[in-house]
Design a protein around this motif. Structure first.
Motif, PDB file in Angstrom:
ATOM      1  N   ILE A 123       0.741  -1.072   0.069  1.00 21.53           N
ATOM      2  CA  ILE A 123      -0.113   0.075   0.131  1.00 21.53           C
ATOM      3  C   ILE A 123       0.852   1.309   0.020  1.00 21.53           C
ATOM      4  O   ILE A 123       1.553   1.376   0.793  1.00 21.53           O
ATOM      5  N   ILE A 124       0.677   2.238  -0.755  1.00 27.44           N
ATOM      6  CA  ILE A 124       1.210   3.340  -0.976  1.00 27.44           C
ATOM      7  C   ILE A 124       0.486   4.483  -1.027  1.00 27.44           C
ATOM      8  O   ILE A 124      -1.001   4.600  -1.743  1.00 27.44           O
ATOM      9  N   GLU A 125       0.804   5.591  -0.223  1.00 31.24           N
ATOM     10  CA  GLU A 125      -0.031   6.883  -0.387  1.00 31.24           C
ATOM     11  C   GLU A 125       0.945   7.860  -0.848  1.00 31.24           C
ATOM     12  O   GLU A 125       1.949   8.147  -0.094  1.00 31.24           O
ATOM     13  N   GLY A 126       0.499   8.480  -2.153  1.00 30.99           N
ATOM     14  CA  GLY A 126       1.274   9.401  -2.427  1.00 30.99           C
ATOM     15  C   GLY A 126       2.517   8.771  -3.056  1.00 30.99           C
ATOM     16  O   GLY A 126       2.362   7.949  -4.089  1.00 30.99           O
ATOM     17  N   GLU A 127       3.619   9.166  -2.504  1.00 30.21           N
ATOM     18  CA  GLU A 127       5.021   8.530  -3.021  1.00 30.21           C
ATOM     19  C   GLU A 127       5.668   7.900  -1.730  1.00 30.21           C
ATOM     20  O   GLU A 127       6.976   7.902  -1.789  1.00 30.21           O
ATOM     21  N   GLN A 144      28.370  -8.391 -19.552  1.00 30.58           N
ATOM     22  CA  GLN A 144      29.317  -7.761 -19.023  1.00 30.58           C
ATOM     23  C   GLN A 144      28.737  -6.858 -17.834  1.00 30.58           C
ATOM     24  O   GLN A 144      29.460  -6.203 -16.968  1.00 30.58           O
ATOM     25  N   PHE A 145      27.605  -6.290 -18.247  1.00 23.37           N
ATOM     26  CA  PHE A 145      26.695  -5.204 -17.291  1.00 23.37           C
ATOM     27  C   PHE A 145      25.955  -5.818 -16.515  1.00 23.37           C
ATOM     28  O   PHE A 145      25.273  -5.015 -15.824  1.00 23.37           O
ATOM     29  N   ALA A 146      25.937  -6.989 -16.244  1.00 23.16           N
ATOM     30  CA  ALA A 146      24.829  -7.648 -15.417  1.00 23.16           C
ATOM     31  C   ALA A 146      24.745  -7.293 -13.930  1.00 23.16           C
ATOM     32  O   ALA A 146      23.727  -6.846 -13.408  1.00 23.16           O
ATOM     33  N   ALA A 147      26.012  -7.074 -13.414  1.00 27.39           N
ATOM     34  CA  ALA A 147      25.925  -6.628 -11.954  1.00 27.39           C
ATOM     35  C   ALA A 147      25.212  -5.279 -12.028  1.00 27.39           C
ATOM     36  O   ALA A 147      24.891  -4.777 -10.789  1.00 27.39           O
ATOM     37  N   PHE A 148      25.483  -4.406 -12.787  1.00 23.69           N
ATOM     38  CA  PHE A 148      25.011  -3.038 -12.939  1.00 23.69           C
ATOM     39  C   PHE A 148      23.330  -3.037 -13.406  1.00 23.69           C
ATOM     40  O   PHE A 148      22.707  -1.970 -12.919  1.00 23.69           O
ATOM     41  N   LEU A 149      22.814  -4.104 -13.894  1.00 21.84           N
ATOM     42  CA  LEU A 149      21.508  -4.228 -14.332  1.00 21.84           C
ATOM     43  C   LEU A 149      20.554  -4.583 -13.294  1.00 21.84           C
ATOM     44  O   LEU A 149      19.218  -4.687 -13.744  1.00 21.84           O
ATOM     45  N   ARG A 150      20.938  -5.340 -12.180  1.00 26.32           N
ATOM     46  CA  ARG A 150      20.098  -5.984 -11.524  1.00 26.32           C
ATOM     47  C   ARG A 150      19.374  -4.832 -10.685  1.00 26.32           C
ATOM     48  O   ARG A 150      19.932  -3.813 -10.456  1.00 26.32           O
ATOM     49  N   HIS A 151      18.255  -5.256 -10.124  1.00 29.55           N
ATOM     50  CA  HIS A 151      17.410  -4.246  -9.484  1.00 29.55           C
ATOM     51  C   HIS A 151      17.979  -3.525  -8.259  1.00 29.55           C
ATOM     52  O   HIS A 151      18.570  -4.449  -7.509  1.00 29.55           O
ATOM     53  N   ALA A 152      17.808  -2.512  -7.818  1.00 26.50           N
ATOM     54  CA  ALA A 152      18.333  -1.717  -6.746  1.00 26.50           C
ATOM     55  C   ALA A 152      17.878  -2.460  -5.693  1.00 26.50           C
ATOM     56  O   ALA A 152      16.757  -2.866  -5.575  1.00 26.50           O
ATOM     57  N   ASN A 153      18.348  -2.235  -4.548  1.00 24.46           N
ATOM     58  CA  ASN A 153      17.828  -2.530  -2.896  1.00 24.46           C
ATOM     59  C   ASN A 153      17.001  -1.614  -2.563  1.00 24.46           C
ATOM     60  O   ASN A 153      16.260  -1.658  -1.419  1.00 24.46           O
ATOM     61  N   LYS A 154      16.788  -0.442  -3.179  1.00 25.98           N
ATOM     62  CA  LYS A 154      15.853   0.737  -2.592  1.00 25.98           C
ATOM     63  C   LYS A 154      15.158   1.202  -3.919  1.00 25.98           C
ATOM     64  O   LYS A 154      15.909   1.399  -5.083  1.00 25.98           O
ATOM     65  N   SER A 155      13.994   1.424  -3.557  1.00 20.09           N
ATOM     66  CA  SER A 155      12.984   1.985  -4.645  1.00 20.09           C
ATOM     67  C   SER A 155      13.544   3.437  -4.780  1.00 20.09           C
ATOM     68  O   SER A 155      13.738   4.357  -3.966  1.00 20.09           O
ATOM     69  N   SER A 156      13.555   3.804  -6.017  1.00 15.29           N
ATOM     70  CA  SER A 156      13.847   5.395  -6.313  1.00 15.29           C
ATOM     71  C   SER A 156      12.564   6.194  -6.334  1.00 15.29           C
ATOM     72  O   SER A 156      12.619   7.411  -6.602  1.00 15.29           O
TER      73      SER A 156
END
Length: 489
Positions: free
Chosen positions: A255-259, A445-457
């Motif tokens: 559940i999200i309210e606003g952002e 070769q860019f796989a490490a950078f393409l994984r989803h982040a650990n925090k939502s932006s």
């Protein structure tokens, strides 16, 4: 100031580790788990006198488990113990070659020099290169978020960036190994490490040659009580720290309210929270729990190639084999064809590489007297609608024929118990999209950078841990994802 509340979706090892870290920080923590047990893939079951660890069977980097107890001011040895393996794994080749991968580097390199066309010096040099890749990447790319500016402003990051050519990202793993060794059997030996994160050595970057360092420097270990003892010990610690486990309860919506995060919704109620951490596969996190917020979906990330999956036969075998150890590998005679079937043909090769784990070698009560519990696994493609029942029947026949041939015994006559885990049931039991074990593949070769982040932006208070996000799959990396998330929170 009132105590802040954290809700964690999924009691996989990363979710439990995150819960422990946040509880130590003073958070009120509740974990919602759809299954009746904790551990996710790191679970167990018993059948007809045999006990099986259902999922991960190789234990490396035990310091990441110990660290959780130390953070809580507890003695790890009061909760969890393990022994180091003198032989990491036994390897069987179709030409009759048998290699013992000794934990001791000198013995291991001599074993290869004595039984193949490669030299001990070539092995030592390759492991030194593996160590260098680890030293460059570990603190920067594995222990910190790649999605924060602060990571790149640190001096150790800058030092690592200047050494980036040494991580060998522009060559494939197979190419690097072919250049390092002249014996095809040893090239195959080191190519196998790509499967540790569900990738293809003929496409994955040579950076993955970091993995041998984890085994041959830090060692391979066996937990007292089996692999599930990791889960049990962490659950015990979490409960003592006040973490609440709510089983048989799926989260239906974030559940999200606003952002900003408001909490989660289950079938029974709405649970408000200051932070929500999803230990569910990131694909299902968005597609199920944030289904009505398509604007939040990272489309390119969700469309990435998935890692391979697994087909596992759990066999109760009414005999003990002295030539087998805890970990055993029976190599395919044509490794390239095997990977072409997995990745290009989305099928199973008739001569797959077979991994055989027997925990009763070290934990005798895992099997009846004079018997062994065989965890028999092959790498297979992620589920895309294949005729799995047909493929499984063919694979069973081929695997039994292969093991019978190399062990000189009709294995089919010794099996008195069988259970099966395939990509469909992996997806069903662990919410791993398409049954892929490690989230996305590392086949570029860019796989490490393409994984989803650990925090939502986009949403304040929303975080992600586990094998489908940074830094990747496998027990050590899942535990590191928990560390990154706790630091971000």
């Amino acid at each position: 100031m009132p105590q802040q509340k954290a809700v964690i979706i999924g009691a996989g090892v990363a979710g439990i580790a995150t819960a422990i870290r946040l509880a130590v920080k003073g958070y009120e923590v509740e974990i919602f788990e759809a299954n009746s047990y904790a551990g996710g893939k790191l679970s167990q079951f018993e059948q007809n006198g045999y006990r099986f660890d259902a999922g991960p069977s190789l234990f490396t980097m035990p310091q990441y488990v110990d660290e959780l107890f130390q953070l809580a001011g507890r003695d790890p040895r009061q909760y969890f113990n393990y022994q180091k393996l003198n032989v990491v794994c036994n390897y069987f080749y179709e030409d009759g070659t048998r290699l013992h991968a000794y934990a001791d580097t000198e013995k291991f390199s001599e074993e290869i020099a004595n039984k193949t066309a490669d030299s001990a010096q070539a092995v030592v040099k390759h492991l030194a290169n593996s160590r260098d890749i680890y030293e460059i990447t570990n603190h920067v790319f594995l222990e910190r978020s790649l999605h924060r500016l602060q990571t790149y402003l640190r001096w150790d990051t800058i030092r690592s960036i200047f050494r980036l050519p040494q991580i060998d990202a522009m060559r494939t793993m197979h190419k690097a190994n072919t250049n390092a060794f002249k014996d095809a059997r040893i090239v195959q030996f080191f190519d196998r490490y790509a499967t540790y994160n569900g990738s293809n050595p003929y496409h994955a970057p040579a950076t993955l040659n970091v993995i041998p360092h984890l085994e041959h420097h830090f060692g391979a270990w066996f937990p007292e009580g089996g692999m599930y003892a990791i889960t049990q010990s962490l659950v015990r610690l979490a409960i003592q720290l006040g973490v609440k486990f709510t089983y048989n309860t799926a989260v239906d919506e974030i559940i999200i309210e606003g952002e900003k995060i408001r909490g989660v919704r289950t079938k029974e109620k709405v649970v408000e929270a200051d932070v929500v951490i999803s230990n569910m596969d990131v694909w299902f996190t968005y597609k199920k729990l944030l289904a009505d917020r398509p604007n939040l979906h990272p489309k390119k990330t969700l469309e990435q190639e998935r890692s391979s999956s697994a087909l596992i036969f759990y066999w109760g075998v009414k005999k003990q084999f002295s030539e087998l150890d805890l970990h055993n590998i029976f190599f395919s005679a044509d490794y390239k064809a095997e990977f072409e079937h997995i990745w290009q043909k989305q099928s199973i090769y008739h001569d797959p590489t077979v991994y055989l784990n027997i925990s009763s070698k070290l934990k005798r009560d895992d099997a009846p007297t004079n018997s062994e519990n065989w965890f028999v696994m092959i790498n297979v493609p992620a589920n895309s609608g294949q005729e799995w029942d047909k493929l499984i029947a063919e694979a069973r026949t081929n695997i039994q024929a292969k093991l019978s041939r190399l062990l000189k015994e009709d294995i089919s006559k010794l099996i008195e118990n069988e259970s099966i885990l395939d990509p469909r049931s992996i997806e069903l039991k662990t919410s791993s999209y398409k049954g892929s074990i490690y989230g996305t593949s590392s086949n570029n070769q860019f796989a490490a950078f393409l994984r989803h982040a650990n925090k939502s932006s986009k949403i304040k208070g929303l975080y992600f841990c586990g094998g489908s996000v940074h830094p990747g799959g496998g027990i050590p990396l899942c535990l590191l994802s928990a560390k990154i998330v706790a630091d971000l929170v």
